[in-house]
Design a protein around this motif. Structure first.
Motif, PDB file in Angstrom:
ATOM      1  N   ASN A 101      -6.916   2.699  14.096  1.00 44.91           N
ATOM      2  CA  ASN A 101      -8.385   2.683  13.986  1.00 44.91           C
ATOM      3  C   ASN A 101      -8.891   1.803  12.849  1.00 44.91           C
ATOM      4  OD1 ASN A 101      -8.640   4.478  16.169  1.00 44.91           O
ATOM      5  ND2 ASN A 101      -8.313   6.219  14.808  1.00 44.91           N
ATOM      6  N   PHE A 102      -8.362   0.600  12.769  1.00 45.28           N
ATOM      7  CA  PHE A 102      -8.795  -0.341  11.740  1.00 45.28           C
ATOM      8  C   PHE A 102     -10.239  -0.771  11.992  1.00 45.28           C
ATOM      9  CE2 PHE A 102      -4.292  -0.593  11.228  1.00 45.28           C
ATOM     10  CZ  PHE A 102      -4.070  -0.967   9.907  1.00 45.28           C
ATOM     11  N   LEU A 103     -11.078  -0.704  10.975  1.00 47.07           N
ATOM     12  CA  LEU A 103     -12.423  -1.248  11.053  1.00 47.07           C
ATOM     13  C   LEU A 103     -12.335  -2.771  10.955  1.00 47.07           C
ATOM     14  CD1 LEU A 103     -14.260   1.209   8.615  1.00 47.07           C
ATOM     15  CD2 LEU A 103     -14.214   1.288  11.122  1.00 47.07           C
ATOM     16  N   SER A 104     -13.365  -3.467  11.409  1.00 50.03           N
ATOM     17  CA  SER A 104     -13.388  -4.931  11.308  1.00 50.03           C
ATOM     18  C   SER A 104     -13.195  -5.374   9.862  1.00 50.03           C
ATOM     19  CB  SER A 104     -14.722  -5.474  11.808  1.00 50.03           C
ATOM     20  OG  SER A 104     -14.846  -5.237  13.179  1.00 50.03           O
ATOM     21  N   ASN A 105     -12.426  -6.416   9.689  1.00 54.90           N
ATOM     22  CA  ASN A 105     -12.164  -7.025   8.377  1.00 54.90           C
ATOM     23  C   ASN A 105     -11.458  -6.099   7.388  1.00 54.90           C
ATOM     24  OD1 ASN A 105     -13.367  -9.523   9.101  1.00 54.90           O
ATOM     25  ND2 ASN A 105     -15.376  -8.567   8.826  1.00 54.90           N
ATOM     26  N   SER A 106     -10.709  -5.133   7.900  1.00 53.90           N
ATOM     27  CA  SER A 106      -9.966  -4.240   7.006  1.00 53.90           C
ATOM     28  C   SER A 106      -8.754  -4.954   6.425  1.00 53.90           C
ATOM     29  CB  SER A 106      -9.481  -3.003   7.766  1.00 53.90           C
ATOM     30  OG  SER A 106     -10.567  -2.194   8.119  1.00 53.90           O
ATOM     31  N   ILE A 107      -8.451  -4.594   5.192  1.00 49.47           N
ATOM     32  CA  ILE A 107      -7.231  -5.054   4.534  1.00 49.47           C
ATOM     33  C   ILE A 107      -6.535  -3.825   3.977  1.00 49.47           C
ATOM     34  CG2 ILE A 107      -6.219  -6.457   2.705  1.00 49.47           C
ATOM     35  CD1 ILE A 107      -8.724  -8.239   2.886  1.00 49.47           C
ATOM     36  N   CYS A 108      -5.285  -3.641   4.381  1.00 47.69           N
ATOM     37  CA  CYS A 108      -4.462  -2.518   3.945  1.00 47.69           C
ATOM     38  C   CYS A 108      -3.388  -3.058   3.011  1.00 47.69           C
ATOM     39  CB  CYS A 108      -3.827  -1.864   5.171  1.00 47.69           C
ATOM     40  SG  CYS A 108      -2.509  -0.691   4.798  1.00 47.69           S
ATOM     41  N   LEU A 109      -3.414  -2.639   1.753  1.00 48.68           N
ATOM     42  CA  LEU A 109      -2.390  -3.012   0.784  1.00 48.68           C
ATOM     43  C   LEU A 109      -1.353  -1.904   0.715  1.00 48.68           C
ATOM     44  CD1 LEU A 109      -1.310  -4.802  -1.582  1.00 48.68           C
ATOM     45  CD2 LEU A 109      -2.719  -3.374  -3.091  1.00 48.68           C
ATOM     46  N   VAL A 110      -0.086  -2.292   0.734  1.00 47.91           N
ATOM     47  CA  VAL A 110       1.009  -1.318   0.604  1.00 47.91           C
ATOM     48  C   VAL A 110       1.918  -1.792  -0.524  1.00 47.91           C
ATOM     49  CG1 VAL A 110       2.916  -0.149   1.751  1.00 47.91           C
ATOM     50  CG2 VAL A 110       0.922  -0.862   3.087  1.00 47.91           C
ATOM     51  N   VAL A 111       2.179  -0.905  -1.481  1.00 47.86           N
ATOM     52  CA  VAL A 111       3.183  -1.175  -2.508  1.00 47.86           C
ATOM     53  C   VAL A 111       4.302  -0.167  -2.315  1.00 47.86           C
ATOM     54  CG1 VAL A 111       1.599  -2.243  -4.165  1.00 47.86           C
ATOM     55  CG2 VAL A 111       1.997   0.206  -4.271  1.00 47.86           C
ATOM     56  N   SER A 112       5.530  -0.626  -2.533  1.00 42.72           N
ATOM     57  CA  SER A 112       6.670   0.263  -2.294  1.00 42.72           C
ATOM     58  C   SER A 112       7.689   0.167  -3.419  1.00 42.72           C
ATOM     59  CB  SER A 112       7.325  -0.049  -0.949  1.00 42.72           C
ATOM     60  OG  SER A 112       7.969  -1.299  -0.983  1.00 42.72           O
ATOM     61  N   ASP A 113       8.586   1.127  -3.436  1.00 39.87           N
ATOM     62  CA  ASP A 113       9.589   1.195  -4.489  1.00 39.87           C
ATOM     63  C   ASP A 113      10.915   0.530  -4.108  1.00 39.87           C
ATOM     64  OD1 ASP A 113      10.487   3.100  -2.679  1.00 39.87           O
ATOM     65  OD2 ASP A 113      10.785   4.674  -4.172  1.00 39.87           O
ATOM     66  N   THR A 114      10.946  -0.168  -2.967  1.00 36.89           N
ATOM     67  CA  THR A 114      12.150  -0.898  -2.564  1.00 36.89           C
ATOM     68  C   THR A 114      11.764  -2.282  -2.063  1.00 36.89           C
ATOM     69  OG1 THR A 114      12.068  -0.079  -0.284  1.00 36.89           O
ATOM     70  CG2 THR A 114      13.382   1.212  -1.853  1.00 36.89           C
ATOM     71  N   LYS A 115      12.709  -3.175  -2.102  1.00 32.34           N
ATOM     72  CA  LYS A 115      12.526  -4.489  -1.482  1.00 32.34           C
ATOM     73  C   LYS A 115      12.741  -4.328   0.015  1.00 32.34           C
ATOM     74  CE  LYS A 115      14.160  -6.978  -5.541  1.00 32.34           C
ATOM     75  NZ  LYS A 115      13.011  -7.519  -6.115  1.00 32.34           N
TER      76      LYS A 115
END
Length: 138
Positions: A101-115
């Motif tokens: 259900n992404f809205l228009s022009n959404s940007i989702c940032l994900v940071v993680s603890d592994t490569k």
């Protein structure tokens, strides 16, 4: 590290010229950041994710717009609506997650603890669920 799925509110510095938020590793996100990626230009009706990781914890943040995150951890199923740019979702390892259900022009940032490592991904839900039960019992 705690295995709790939870919303984390980041600092918000209010200013008439515009607000500012930030995150710091081992502070706002309870891990050392090894990787960051972002999801954008998602066509209407498309889902992203629909997998789990064996050893990766993630922090998911809507930088623009909004989207839903469904998490499944064993028998527990939860839904989160992320649209506040200073609130993100901590998703521990061994948690099935799907973005939708992404809205228009959404940007989702994900940071993680592994490569990135392809072997970290569990892409089949039935296999994930069986492995989750084994992991939690032993």
């Amino acid at each position: 590290m705690n295995n709790e799925i939870k919303i984390i509110e980041l600092p918000k510095i209010k200013d008439l010229r515009g607000n500012l938020s930030f995150l710091e590793e081992n502070n706002h996100v309870p891990f050392k950041i090894q990787r960051a990626y972002w999801i954008y230009d998602v066509p209407g009706g498309e889902d992203r994710g629909a997998h789990a990781f064996t050893n990766t914890t993630e922090f998911v943040l809507p930088l623009s717009g909004g989207f839903n995150v469904e998490t499944i951890r064993g028998e527990e199923r939860r839904n989160f609506e992320l649209s506040n740019v200073h609130c993100g979702l901590l998703i521990p390892a061994f948690t099935w997650r799907k973005f939708s259900n992404f809205l228009s022009n959404s940007i989702c940032l994900v940071v993680s603890d592994t490569k990135y490592e392809d072997c970290e991904y569990m892409r089949d839900y039935v296999s994930y669920f069986n492995l989750f039960k084994k992991h939690m019992n032993g």
